[in-house]
Design an enzyme around this catalytic site. Sequence first.
Site, mmCIF file in Angstrom:
data_model
loop_
_atom_site.group_PDB
_atom_site.id
_atom_site.type_symbol
_atom_site.label_atom_id
_atom_site.label_comp_id
_atom_site.label_asym_id
_atom_site.label_seq_id
_atom_site.Cartn_x
_atom_site.Cartn_y
_atom_site.Cartn_z
ATOM 1 N N SER A 35 38.730 40.811 49.512
ATOM 2 C CA SER A 35 39.278 40.630 48.164
ATOM 3 C C SER A 35 38.199 40.775 47.100
ATOM 4 O O SER A 35 38.398 41.466 46.089
ATOM 5 C CB SER A 35 39.949 39.265 48.047
ATOM 6 O OG SER A 35 39.051 38.219 48.348
ATOM 7 N N ASP A 93 31.462 34.962 46.802
ATOM 8 C CA ASP A 93 31.775 36.283 47.328
ATOM 9 C C ASP A 93 31.469 37.380 46.318
ATOM 10 O O ASP A 93 30.868 38.407 46.648
ATOM 11 C CB ASP A 93 33.244 36.344 47.730
ATOM 12 C CG ASP A 93 33.589 35.371 48.844
ATOM 13 O OD1 ASP A 93 32.656 34.833 49.482
ATOM 14 O OD2 ASP A 93 34.790 35.132 49.066
#
Length: 386
Positions: A132, A176
Site C-alpha cells: 500500500s 512504511d
Amino acid sequence: MRDLRDDTRAGFLDTFGREPVGLWTAPGRVNLIGEHTDYNLGFVLPFAIGLRTAVALDPRDDRVVRVASALSEEVAEIHLDDLHPEMLSGWSAYVFGVVWALGEFGADLAAVPGFDAFIDSDVPIGAGLSSSAAIECAVAVALNDSWQLRLDRRTLAAVGQFAENHAVGAPTGVMDQTASLLGEHGAAVFLDCRSGTSEIVPMHLAEAGLEILVIDSGVSHEHATGGYADRRASCDLAAQTLGIASLRELTEADLPDAATRLDPVTLRRVRHVVTENQRVLDTVALLRQEGAAAIGDLLDASHRSMRFDFEISVPELDLAVETAQSNGAIGARMTGGGFGGAAIALVPDHAVSHLRAAIDGAFAEHGFGQPDMFLVHASHGAIREE
C-alpha cells in the site's frame, strides 16, 4: 525492474491509447525490527527493497482523474472537485486518497489538471511488505513532479500516511512511507517517529556473508479492519489511562508501575511497545559497533514479544520462525503488522538453500500451503525512472 517498467508503460498505452509522459516507482519495505511502535511515536528500523510499484502518468486537459491497474479490470474515475474521503473505496482509494491528501498538505487542487495513470507492481499484496505504501509513494512522487509541488520527502511520507489513515481507513504509522521514500542501497532507515528525524544505518550484510530471506506465509491480512485497529486502540487507551501523550514516554523501568494501573491484556500490549523500542535502539547500536551477525537474539526476542505480548502472529508465521531458528538462521521474526503476512530470517548465505527446503518441509508436514520465499536486498527509495 526492466520488465515492470515495460509492463506499466504498455498497460498505460493499452488502457488510454497514448504514451505516458513519465514513469515513477517506489519500493515496498521490510521492517528489520520495530513493530507497532511507529504509531506510538517510537523507533523503527525498516529498509526499502527491490520489489517496487510503478505508475505511468500523463496529464489531461480537464479535471478528471482516471486510474487503472494491472491488478484490476476496473478503470476508476473521479473529478478533482469531487474528492472526499467518504466517497473513496477499493484499491483506487490508495491513489485518489493521495490526491486528496496532497490538497490537505497545501497543493492547490483547483489549479492543477487531471491525469490518467496506470499502476503495476511486483510487491506481494498482503504479505506485510507494504504494497500500500509503495502505491501511495509512487503516486505522490509522480504528482509532486508533474504538478511541480516541490514538497520534500518527509512531507510526501506524511501525505501517504494521511491518505492511508483518512481515505483508506487503516490506522497505520508513518514508517512504511518513510522507508519507501528515504531508503538507500545497503542500508536501513532508523526513524524516530516522534521527532520525525531519520538516519541511514548501513547493514553490511554482503560483507558479513548474510542474507535476509522473506517467508511469505500466504495468510493475507488487511490493516483497515480487524486486529491492527484493535491493537492501536489498546495502545491509545493505555496512554490515556497512564496520563501520557504516547507510549514512547515509557521505559522498561516504568512497567512495574504500569502493571498496577492496567489490566493484564493492556499491560502486555504496552510491554511489547516499550521493549520493542529498546530492541530497535539496541539493534542500531549493534549494527554500528559489531555488525549484522550480532543482532539475531534481538530479532528472536522481537518475535516472542509479538507472539505472546502483542498477540499478532499466526501459526504459519510461528512455524516459519521456529524452523528458521533451528535450521541455520542467526535470528528470525515476523515482519509487518501481523495477523498474516511474512516472516524474515537473517541467515548465512551458504545456509539459504537448506533453510528453504526445511521450511517447505515443515509447512507441508503441518498441512499449510507452500510459502513463497525470496531474498531481499536494501534498495533505493522512490524515483522517477523515465
